[in-house]
Scaffold this motif. Structure first.
Motif, PDB file in Angstrom:
ATOM      1  N   ALA A 180      -8.772 -12.682  -2.962  1.00 16.36           N
ATOM      2  CA  ALA A 180      -8.126 -12.445  -1.673  1.00 16.36           C
ATOM      3  C   ALA A 180      -8.595 -13.457  -0.637  1.00 16.36           C
TER       4      ALA A 180
ATOM      5  N   GLN B 146       0.809  -1.221   0.000  1.00 16.88           N
ATOM      6  CA  GLN B 146       0.000   0.000   0.000  1.00 16.88           C
ATOM      7  C   GLN B 146       0.838   1.266   0.000  1.00 16.88           C
TER       8      GLN B 146
ATOM      9  N   THR C 298      -6.970  -7.225  -3.822  1.00 17.43           N
ATOM     10  CA  THR C 298      -8.207  -6.583  -3.358  1.00 17.43           C
ATOM     11  C   THR C 298      -8.353  -5.190  -3.954  1.00 17.43           C
ATOM     12  N   ARG C 299      -7.279  -4.422  -3.955  1.00 12.07           N
ATOM     13  CA  ARG C 299      -7.329  -3.058  -4.472  1.00 12.07           C
ATOM     14  C   ARG C 299      -7.386  -3.028  -5.996  1.00 12.07           C
TER      15      ARG C 299
ATOM     16  N   ARG D  11      -9.867   0.753   0.475  1.00 16.85           N
ATOM     17  CA  ARG D  11      -8.734   0.440   1.355  1.00 16.85           C
ATOM     18  C   ARG D  11      -9.187  -0.312   2.601  1.00 16.85           C
TER      19      ARG D  11
ATOM     20  N   ALA E   1      -9.515  -3.937   1.831  1.00 14.79           N
ATOM     21  CA  ALA E   1      -8.191  -4.528   1.626  1.00 14.79           C
ATOM     22  C   ALA E   1      -7.499  -4.782   2.964  1.00 14.79           C
TER      23      ALA E   1
ATOM     24  N   THR F 131      -2.455 -10.308  -1.203  1.00 11.46           N
ATOM     25  CA  THR F 131      -3.808 -10.110  -0.687  1.00 11.46           C
ATOM     26  C   THR F 131      -4.229  -8.652  -0.816  1.00 11.46           C
ATOM     27  N   TYR F 132      -3.380  -7.737  -0.387  1.00 11.58           N
ATOM     28  CA  TYR F 132      -3.708  -6.309  -0.483  1.00 11.58           C
ATOM     29  C   TYR F 132      -3.773  -5.870  -1.946  1.00 11.58           C
TER      30      TYR F 132
ATOM     31  N   ASN G  15     -11.809  -2.524  -4.959  1.00 12.45           N
ATOM     32  CA  ASN G  15     -12.271  -2.486  -3.578  1.00 12.45           C
ATOM     33  C   ASN G  15     -11.550  -1.383  -2.818  1.00 12.45           C
TER      34      ASN G  15
END
Length: 243
Positions: free
Chosen positions: A108, A10, A155-156, A162, A165, A151-152, A160
């Motif tokens: 995720a 991130q 998701t982003r 934050r 995530a 995973t982060y 999706n």
């Protein structure tokens, strides 16, 4: 280690294309050096001449492909390389966006489930002996950075926010603990676990090659992105070799 991986993902800012390239390399490395060998070892039985684990690999790849085509959310980028137009102009509404976000959440969540299996492996290994358990635990911790990172990122990538995530990242970090606790209650049949790993490997392979790599190269088609992908594969090779 999972949380550290998500934190790094991130904090990338405008270097998103490099992150995606590296994430794709990590995923390819996980599939080739970790998931498929383990799946083949635990489910080596053949069906009509083909190992069942590889049949599940193909099933996982094809299932996510069919799902993406069915809901018309495939993230193609051909328009970024050449002129591209549709015969009937249209815009994607909220329903399309929600379906796209759903793919990211599903991907995720699959990684979270994989982390549960990692924890299960730790618990089962400690049942076999403290030394074996320690080795498996080190292996899991070593590649949990990649799990958190992916995973982060996944998701982003699919739109999706934050908060979602971070929630999935937290779930991924807690999942190995839950998996280890499961071993106190029962054990998953080895053959069934091998089939799952093969299916999950196909799922990840599709996301890496059909979605993430095109997304990484579309805004910045550069050698640097390709180098990041190679580094991701090399990193997983190093991790698996050391552990």
């Amino acid at each position: 280690m999972t949380l550290i991986g998500g934190f790094v993902a991130q904090r990338t800012g405008d270097r998103r294309h490099l992150v995606l390239g590296f994430a794709a390399g990590l995923m390819l490395g996980v599939v080739a050096f970790d998931l498929l060998p383990e799946a083949m070892e635990q489910a080596p039985e053949k069906l009509h001449g083909v190992p069942e684990a590889l049949l599940m690999f193909a099933a996982g790849f094809l299932l996510i492909h069919v799902v993406e085509r069915a809901v018309a959310i495939h993230r193609g980028h051909e328009g970024e390389y050449a002129a591209h137009s549709h015969a009937h102009g249209h815009t994607h509404g909220p329903g399309h966006r929600h379906r796209e976000q759903g793919v990211g959440l599903a991907a995720a969540s699959a990684l979270v489930l994989h982390s549960v299996m990692d924890g299960f492996a730790i618990g089962a290994a400690f049942q076999a002996g403290a030394t074996v358990g320690a080795v498996v635990a080190v292996a899991v911790v070593a590649h949990d950075f990649a799990d958190g990172f992916n995973t982060y990122t996944l998701t982003r990538l699919y739109g999706n926010n934050r908060r979602r995530a971070l929630a999935l990242l937290a779930a991924d970090a807690a999942a190995p603990i839950a998996g280890a606790a499961i071993t106190l209650l029962f054990t998953i049949p080895e053959h069934l676990l091998g089939l799952y790993l093969g299916f999950f490997a196909g799922f990840l392979m599709y996301l890496a090659t059909s979605d993430i790599l095109p997304e990484a190269h579309s805004p910045h088609p550069s050698r640097t992105t390709l180098v990041c992908t190679l580094l991701g594969v090399g990193f997983m090779w190093l991790v698996i070799g050391l552990t």
